[in-house]
Design an enzyme around this catalytic site. Structure first.
Site, PDB file in Angstrom:
ATOM      1  N   TYR A   1       0.851  -1.201   0.000  1.00  0.00           N
ATOM      2  CA  TYR A   1       0.000   0.000   0.000  1.00  0.00           C
ATOM      3  C   TYR A   1       0.890   1.256   0.000  1.00  0.00           C
ATOM      4  O   TYR A   1       0.487   2.320  -0.443  1.00  0.00           O
ATOM      5  CB  TYR A   1      -0.955  -0.032   1.196  1.00  0.00           C
ATOM      6  CG  TYR A   1      -2.182   0.838   1.030  1.00  0.00           C
ATOM      7  CD1 TYR A   1      -3.051   0.665  -0.047  1.00  0.00           C
ATOM      8  CD2 TYR A   1      -2.474   1.847   1.952  1.00  0.00           C
ATOM      9  CE1 TYR A   1      -4.171   1.460  -0.198  1.00  0.00           C
ATOM     10  CE2 TYR A   1      -3.608   2.644   1.807  1.00  0.00           C
ATOM     11  CZ  TYR A   1      -4.439   2.443   0.736  1.00  0.00           C
ATOM     12  OH  TYR A   1      -5.560   3.225   0.585  1.00  0.00           O
ATOM     13  N   LYS A  46      -3.026   8.381   3.131  1.00  0.00           N
ATOM     14  CA  LYS A  46      -4.260   8.177   3.901  1.00  0.00           C
ATOM     15  C   LYS A  46      -4.070   8.669   5.341  1.00  0.00           C
ATOM     16  O   LYS A  46      -5.023   9.172   5.957  1.00  0.00           O
ATOM     17  CB  LYS A  46      -4.684   6.708   3.886  1.00  0.00           C
ATOM     18  CG  LYS A  46      -5.188   6.206   2.533  1.00  0.00           C
ATOM     19  CD  LYS A  46      -6.411   6.950   2.038  1.00  0.00           C
ATOM     20  CE  LYS A  46      -7.070   6.271   0.848  1.00  0.00           C
ATOM     21  NZ  LYS A  46      -8.055   7.148   0.175  1.00  0.00           N
TER      22      LYS A  46
HETATM   23  N1  LIG Z   1     -11.524  -0.225  -2.854  1.00  0.00           N
HETATM   24  C1  LIG Z   1     -10.976  -0.346  -1.677  1.00  0.00           C
HETATM   25  O1  LIG Z   1     -10.558  -1.431  -1.274  1.00  0.00           O
HETATM   26  C2  LIG Z   1     -10.886   0.865  -0.776  1.00  0.00           C
HETATM   27  C3  LIG Z   1     -10.713   0.674   0.608  1.00  0.00           C
HETATM   28  C4  LIG Z   1     -10.603   1.781   1.440  1.00  0.00           C
HETATM   29  C5  LIG Z   1     -10.659   3.055   0.892  1.00  0.00           C
HETATM   30  N2  LIG Z   1     -10.819   3.212  -0.468  1.00  0.00           N
HETATM   31  C6  LIG Z   1     -10.863   4.575  -1.003  1.00  0.00           C
HETATM   32  O2  LIG Z   1     -12.114   4.830  -1.570  1.00  0.00           O
HETATM   33  C7  LIG Z   1     -11.984   5.899  -2.491  1.00  0.00           C
HETATM   34  C8  LIG Z   1     -12.679   5.534  -3.793  1.00  0.00           C
HETATM   35  O3  LIG Z   1     -12.002   4.466  -4.418  1.00  0.00           O
HETATM   36  P1  LIG Z   1     -12.732   3.225  -5.101  1.00  0.00           P
HETATM   37  O4  LIG Z   1     -12.182   2.005  -4.464  1.00  0.00           O
HETATM   38  O5  LIG Z   1     -14.188   3.453  -5.170  1.00  0.00           O
HETATM   39  O6  LIG Z   1     -12.091   3.221  -6.575  1.00  0.00           O
HETATM   40  P2  LIG Z   1     -12.464   4.071  -7.894  1.00  0.00           P
HETATM   41  O7  LIG Z   1     -11.335   3.843  -8.821  1.00  0.00           O
HETATM   42  O8  LIG Z   1     -13.799   3.707  -8.366  1.00  0.00           O
HETATM   43  O9  LIG Z   1     -12.467   5.582  -7.387  1.00  0.00           O
HETATM   44  C9  LIG Z   1     -11.301   6.392  -7.309  1.00  0.00           C
HETATM   45  C10 LIG Z   1     -11.698   7.724  -7.906  1.00  0.00           C
HETATM   46  O10 LIG Z   1     -10.642   8.692  -7.772  1.00  0.00           O
HETATM   47  C11 LIG Z   1     -10.801   9.559  -8.873  1.00  0.00           C
HETATM   48  N3  LIG Z   1      -9.617  10.374  -9.110  1.00  0.00           N
HETATM   49  C12 LIG Z   1      -8.335   9.950  -9.269  1.00  0.00           C
HETATM   50  N4  LIG Z   1      -7.539  11.008  -9.539  1.00  0.00           N
HETATM   51  C13 LIG Z   1      -8.324  12.112  -9.539  1.00  0.00           C
HETATM   52  C14 LIG Z   1      -8.099  13.498  -9.770  1.00  0.00           C
HETATM   53  N5  LIG Z   1      -6.867  13.986 -10.053  1.00  0.00           N
HETATM   54  N6  LIG Z   1      -9.151  14.357  -9.687  1.00  0.00           N
HETATM   55  C15 LIG Z   1     -10.404  13.888  -9.400  1.00  0.00           C
HETATM   56  N7  LIG Z   1     -10.686  12.601  -9.185  1.00  0.00           N
HETATM   57  C16 LIG Z   1      -9.654  11.724  -9.263  1.00  0.00           C
HETATM   58  C17 LIG Z   1     -11.064   8.608 -10.037  1.00  0.00           C
HETATM   59  O11 LIG Z   1     -11.634   9.289 -11.138  1.00  0.00           O
HETATM   60  C18 LIG Z   1     -12.031   7.621  -9.392  1.00  0.00           C
HETATM   61  O12 LIG Z   1     -13.357   8.017  -9.625  1.00  0.00           O
HETATM   62  C19 LIG Z   1     -10.478   6.158  -2.636  1.00  0.00           C
HETATM   63  O13 LIG Z   1     -10.097   7.225  -1.799  1.00  0.00           O
HETATM   64  C20 LIG Z   1      -9.889   4.858  -2.116  1.00  0.00           C
HETATM   65  O14 LIG Z   1      -8.557   5.017  -1.640  1.00  0.00           O
HETATM   66  C21 LIG Z   1     -10.952   2.146  -1.304  1.00  0.00           C
END
Ligand SMILES: NC(=O)c1ccc[n+]([C@@H]2O[C@H](COP(=O)([O-])OP(=O)(O)OC[C@H]3O[C@@H](n4cnc5c(N)ncnc54)[C@H](O)[C@@H]3O)[C@@H](O)[C@H]2O)c1
Length: 282
Positions: free
Chosen positions: A178, A185
């Site tokens: 990670y 984070k």
């Molecule tokens: N999937 C997991 O296991 C998990 C677990 C904990 C936290 N998260 C967090 O949840 C959040 C959403 O992620 P997700 O898993 O739904 O994946 P996802 O890929 O669907 O979403 C990530 C989003 O970030 C956006 N993004 C990236 N760069 C950007 C920029 N410069 N400007 C605007 N938007 C931008 C992308 O367009 C995308 O929509 C993230 O912060 C991720 O770290 C995910």
């Protein structure tokens, strides 16, 4: 359970169904959604849950390539605005405020669901792959953006409004691969607390949902994610993984009147994973 094939473990269902309606918990709320990339995005599940509960929605996407994916989803759910906003650009954030003001005079909820690290930064030895550029870009897009968006939209946010962001356990403890995203984070969670203190005087609440691992586009960039999902489901206290809808339920709580006195909180939606120390697989 112990007889189960590990590759099936990430789909062990929860014993209870989620309610199909909570009686309009978000009725009349105007919600700005960031972070929808496709129908697997955590933000998409949040958007659907908010809409079901009576919210009006607006969406942002970063650049033309993403617009193709986001626009059909957003239009299908009756979005009031669909705005190009790359959060690494101040001018995009400022323009987003101006564009949103054309349709809304206020925003009640801002959902920050954005994470990004350059290719290679989440695969390999931390020392080697955490370059200055990887650090700068990951911190900027994944952590600073919460502050940038909060500053820009605060004038539109009345007392009683709230901001929610998505984080992960890698902020608290080391999760192999990670890497710099864990550092970002940690910065995101600290920023969330500072924002909560600062914006509390305006009646704005700021919270984070710490989600367990979920198969999404962003997660696909983390080396070993598939294995982690299987192992995680076997180890969590609830012996399963969470999904996007679990995050949406938490967001409903935090962003509705149910959470009216909750701010600066990291709410773990992780089947209990964060309470564990060493787990024997015996
Ligand atoms: N999937 C997991 O296991 C998990 C677990 C904990 C936290 N998260 C967090 O949840 C959040 C959403 O992620 P997700 O898993 O739904 O994946 P996802 O890929 O669907 O979403 C990530 C989003 O970030 C956006 N993004 C990236 N760069 C950007 C920029 N410069 N400007 C605007 N938007 C931008 C992308 O367009 C995308 O929509 C993230 O912060 C991720 O770290 C995910």
């Amino acid at each position: 359970m112990s007889q189960m094939d590990p590759k099936d473990l990430d789909v062990v269902p929860a014993p209870e169904e989620l309610p199909s309606s909570l009686g309009g918990l978000m009725r009349g709320k105007r919600v700005l959604m960031t972070g929808v990339a496709n129908d697997r995005s955590i933000a998409w599940a949040i958007a659907q849950a908010f809409q079901r509960e009576g919210a009006e929605l607006a969406f942002t996407y970063p650049g033309e390539a993403m617009e193709k994916r986001v626009r059909p989803l957003a239009e299908g759910i009756g979005a009031k605005a669909i705005i190009d906003c790359d959060v690494s650009k101040d001018e995009d954030i400022d323009r987003s405020v101006a564009e949103l003001r054309k349709v809304w005079d206020r925003v009640d909820v801002l959902v920050h669901s954005i994470g990004y690290a350059p290719r290679g930064a989440l695969d390999g030895r931390f020392t080697e792959v955490t370059t200055r550029d990887a650090w700068r870009i990951t911190m900027d897009v994944s952590a600073y953006s919460l502050i940038g968006l909060a500053r820009a939209f605060r004038p539109m946010m009345p007392a009683g409004s709230s901001i929610v962001t998505l984080t992960y356990y890698g902020a608290e403890k080391v999760v192999r691969n990670y890497n710099v995203m864990g550092v970002a984070k940690a910065a995101l969670e600290a920023s969330m607390r500072y924002l909560a203190e600062d914006l509390g005087q305006d009646g704005i609440r700021v919270n984070a949902i710490s989600a367990g691992p979920i198969k999404t586009l962003a997660a696909a960039g983390i080396k070993g994610m598939r294995t982690m999902l299987g192992e995680n489901a076997a180890k969590t206290p609830l012996r399963r993984n969470v999904d996007q809808e679990d995050c949406a339920s938490a967001a409903l709580y935090l962003c509705s009147p149910l959470g009216r006195n909750v701010t600066g909180e990291v709410l773990h939606v992780d089947a209990g994973q964060n309470i564990l120390g060493v787990v024997s697989m015996e």
